[in-house]
Write a protein that holds these residues in place. Structure first.
Motif, short mmCIF file in Angstrom:
data_model
loop_
_atom_site.label_atom_id
_atom_site.label_comp_id
_atom_site.label_asym_id
_atom_site.label_seq_id
_atom_site.Cartn_x
_atom_site.Cartn_y
_atom_site.Cartn_z
N ASN A 151 -50.19 -9.35 -31.12
CA ASN A 151 -50.91 -10.17 -32.10
C ASN A 151 -50.84 -11.66 -31.78
O ASN A 151 -51.61 -12.44 -32.31
CB ASN A 151 -50.33 -9.95 -33.49
CG ASN A 151 -50.56 -8.54 -33.99
OD1 ASN A 151 -51.54 -7.90 -33.63
ND2 ASN A 151 -49.65 -8.04 -34.79
N HIS A 152 -49.93 -12.06 -30.92
CA HIS A 152 -49.68 -13.47 -30.64
C HIS A 152 -49.93 -13.83 -29.18
O HIS A 152 -49.59 -14.93 -28.76
CB HIS A 152 -48.23 -13.81 -31.02
CG HIS A 152 -47.91 -13.43 -32.43
ND1 HIS A 152 -48.26 -14.23 -33.49
CD2 HIS A 152 -47.32 -12.34 -32.95
CE1 HIS A 152 -47.89 -13.64 -34.61
NE2 HIS A 152 -47.31 -12.49 -34.31
N GLU A 193 -59.59 -9.70 -27.00
CA GLU A 193 -60.96 -10.12 -27.38
C GLU A 193 -61.87 -10.02 -26.17
O GLU A 193 -61.57 -10.54 -25.09
CB GLU A 193 -60.93 -11.55 -27.91
CG GLU A 193 -62.25 -12.03 -28.46
CD GLU A 193 -62.76 -11.20 -29.62
OE1 GLU A 193 -63.97 -10.89 -29.61
OE2 GLU A 193 -61.98 -10.87 -30.52
N TYR A 239 -52.30 -14.77 -26.14
CA TYR A 239 -53.61 -15.37 -25.89
C TYR A 239 -53.71 -15.79 -24.43
O TYR A 239 -52.71 -16.10 -23.79
CB TYR A 239 -53.82 -16.60 -26.76
CG TYR A 239 -54.01 -16.28 -28.22
CD1 TYR A 239 -55.28 -16.27 -28.79
CD2 TYR A 239 -52.93 -15.97 -29.04
CE1 TYR A 239 -55.46 -15.97 -30.13
CE2 TYR A 239 -53.10 -15.66 -30.38
CZ TYR A 239 -54.36 -15.66 -30.91
OH TYR A 239 -54.55 -15.37 -32.24
N SER A 264 -58.93 -14.41 -33.33
CA SER A 264 -59.45 -14.02 -32.02
C SER A 264 -59.54 -15.19 -31.05
O SER A 264 -59.73 -14.99 -29.86
CB SER A 264 -60.81 -13.34 -32.15
OG SER A 264 -61.78 -14.25 -32.60
N TRP A 265 -59.42 -16.40 -31.55
CA TRP A 265 -59.44 -17.58 -30.68
C TRP A 265 -58.71 -18.73 -31.35
O TRP A 265 -58.53 -18.75 -32.55
CB TRP A 265 -60.87 -17.97 -30.32
CG TRP A 265 -61.73 -18.37 -31.49
CD1 TRP A 265 -62.36 -17.54 -32.36
CD2 TRP A 265 -62.04 -19.70 -31.92
NE1 TRP A 265 -63.04 -18.26 -33.31
CE2 TRP A 265 -62.86 -19.60 -33.07
CE3 TRP A 265 -61.71 -20.97 -31.47
CZ2 TRP A 265 -63.35 -20.71 -33.75
CZ3 TRP A 265 -62.21 -22.08 -32.14
CH2 TRP A 265 -63.02 -21.92 -33.27
N HIS A 293 -57.77 -14.45 -27.76
CA HIS A 293 -56.82 -13.35 -27.90
C HIS A 293 -56.99 -12.41 -26.71
O HIS A 293 -58.10 -12.17 -26.25
CB HIS A 293 -57.05 -12.60 -29.21
CG HIS A 293 -55.98 -11.62 -29.51
ND1 HIS A 293 -56.07 -10.30 -29.15
CD2 HIS A 293 -54.75 -11.78 -30.09
CE1 HIS A 293 -54.96 -9.68 -29.52
NE2 HIS A 293 -54.15 -10.56 -30.09
#
Length: 119
Positions: free
Chosen positions: A48-49, A76, A51, A89-90, A73
């Protein structure tokens, strides 16, 4: 060296940023320094974290400049900046100070974290 490990002001290099490099962002209730990032049992929590760097830019305004760091993310697939999905998502970061607590990681072809920190 190609990359200097210290600035002219004496600040140490924390990490470099290039497109597609991966970073773990802290959030309320999640501190990546408190868990083992390389433990596969923590992958769902880390996901979840996690990117990747999508783009970096610098816009000059006279004597000052604004830096833009855009992260996407890692799961994504679309490069669409939907306002309601910001920070999900960003992420768009405009200050180096907001990058202070992120952790650079390297993943293998299976998405497992294989290295932490600058590589």
């Amino acid at each position: 060296p190609i990359v200097k490990s210290q600035s002219k002001q004496g600040w140490p290099l924390k990490f470099t940023l290039k497109q597609n490099e991966m970073f773990v962002f802290p959030s309320e209730g999640f501190d990546p320094n408190e868990i083992d990032l390389m433990d596969e049992n923590n992958q769902s929590q880390i996901s979840n974290h996690l990117y990747r760097v999508q783009k970096l830019s610098k816009v000059e305004y006279g004597k000052s400049a604004v830096r833009d760091f855009v992260f996407r993310h890692h799961l994504e697939t679309e490069v669409v900046d939907i306002k309601e999905m910001k920070d999900i998502s960003w992420k768009a970061i405009k200050s180096l100070g907001h990058l202070q607590d992120i952790i650079k990681v390297r993943t293998n072809h299976l998405g497992q974290i294989v290295q932490i920190g600058e590589y």
